[in-house]
Write an enzyme that holds these catalytic residues in place. Structure first.
Site, PDB file in Angstrom:
ATOM      1  N   SER A   1       0.984  -0.977   0.356  1.00  0.00           N
ATOM      2  CA  SER A   1      -0.218   0.015   0.172  1.00  0.00           C
ATOM      3  C   SER A   1       0.865   1.108   0.023  1.00  0.00           C
ATOM      4  CB  SER A   1      -0.714  -0.187   1.347  1.00  0.00           C
ATOM      5  OG  SER A   1      -1.790   0.873   1.136  1.00  0.00           O
TER       6      SER A   1
ATOM      7  N   ASP B   1      -5.357  -3.521  -3.132  1.00  0.00           N
ATOM      8  CA  ASP B   1      -4.210  -2.695  -2.056  1.00  0.00           C
ATOM      9  C   ASP B   1      -3.353  -4.748  -1.243  1.00  0.00           C
ATOM     10  OD1 ASP B   1      -2.961  -2.288   0.455  1.00  0.00           O
ATOM     11  OD2 ASP B   1      -4.616  -0.401   0.562  1.00  0.00           O
TER      12      ASP B   1
END
Length: 311
Positions: free
Chosen positions: A42, A157
């Site tokens: 991320s 993600d």
């Protein structure tokens, strides 16, 4: 020439909390600590890719300030009628400004990012292609950012399954010390509790009387977003702890960034200081580990010592 221990650094996800990573890098530079390999999830993949390109903490900070705009800092400013709350072109430009069109081959420090295949549900380790696309895929928080089509997959993600990818560094047998930086959830417990309390129990005027339908929609969207993000955090915490138990990072930093929520990029100074504090607290242990590993790496082989004695 004496051998130096090789250090792997795993940078975790957490949205705007990622400013703490810049603080950690500042302290590493202060002590002259060289990183041999970086893994990111991320926002950790965004900061990590820049560091892997050789950018210093201050350089990353200056470019990273571009996230502190109306497009990112507040959920009520989100674009409500697109396929995600923040348009792809906005986040794409921000990441390209940081690493340009460089590829994994252009890095001065080996780097990898983790993402999740939206169709198969599998974790994907990214080690080739353009850095910005890999970082974009790794940071595609569901609902907030649209999935990134990269290398034939729809990716989201990486923090959903592996928010601090220390395990992929542990697999690299040439690394001597593994350090992880965990930022906690995308939405802090205190923040989500306050939002739910305001909406359903305290019921202030802002939730009862709205100046417009659009304002009501934005307020409710903000609450729904944070409820969803906090729910994701709860699910992934157990998986992350399981991975820590297996990979056993030598040092795990946890900067105190609870006061920063997912898109509080305006609080970057607070995040940086939290990273500095966490790294300074961990530095005695890190320096001790470095010395221990250095001794091990440069210890004469027993056979060589015996031969020297006999001569």
């Amino acid at each position: 020439m004496k051998k130096e221990p090789k250090i792997g650094l795993a940078l975790g996800g957490g949205g705007a909390k990622g400013a703490a990573h810049i603080g950690v890098l500042k302290v590493f530079e202060k002590y002259g600590i060289t990183i041999s390999s970086i893994a990111g999830a991320s926002v950790g993949s965004i900061i990590g890719s820049a560091a892997a390109m050789g950018l210093k903490a201050e350089q990353i900070l200056e470019i990273n300030k571009k996230f502190n705009t109306r497009k990112f800092i507040k959920i009520s400013n989100f674009r409500l009628f697109s396929d995600s709350l923040i348009k792809a072109k906005d986040i794409n430009k921000a990441i390209v400004d940081l690493v340009g069109e460089a590829t994994f081959k252009d890095t001065v420090i080996p780097f990898l990012a983790v993402a999740v295949d939206l169709e198969s549900g599998e974790e994907v380790v990214l080690r080739e292609g353009k850095l910005w696309e890999a970082a974009r895929a790794s940071s595609a928080i569901p609902f907030i950012f649209s999935p990134q089509f990269f290398q034939g997959r729809y990716l989201v993600d990486g923090g959903l399954l592996n928010n601090v990818p220390v395990d992929h560094l542990r697999e690299q047998k040439d690394l001597d010390i593994i350090i992880g930086v965990e930022l906690g959830g995308m939405t802090s417990r205190q923040f989500i509790s306050a939002m739910v309390w305001e909406k359903y129990f305290r019921k202030p005027k802002t939730f009862e009387i709205y100046p417009s339908l659009l304002t009501r929609l934005k307020q409710n969207t903000a609450l729904m977003s944070h409820i969803m993000l906090r729910s994701i955090d709860i699910l992934r915490e157990k998986e992350q702890n399981r991975r820590f138990e297996i990979a056993k990072p030598d040092v795990l930093m946890r900067p105190k960034v609870e006061a920063i929520s997912l898109l509080d990029f305006s609080k970057y100074k607070l995040g940086i200081q939290a990273g500095i504090d966490a790294a300074e607290d961990a530095m005695p242990k890190i320096l001790k580990l470095i010395e221990q590993k250095k001794e091990e790496l440069n210890r004469p082989e027993s056979s060589g010592s015996l031969e020297a004695t006999q001569n």
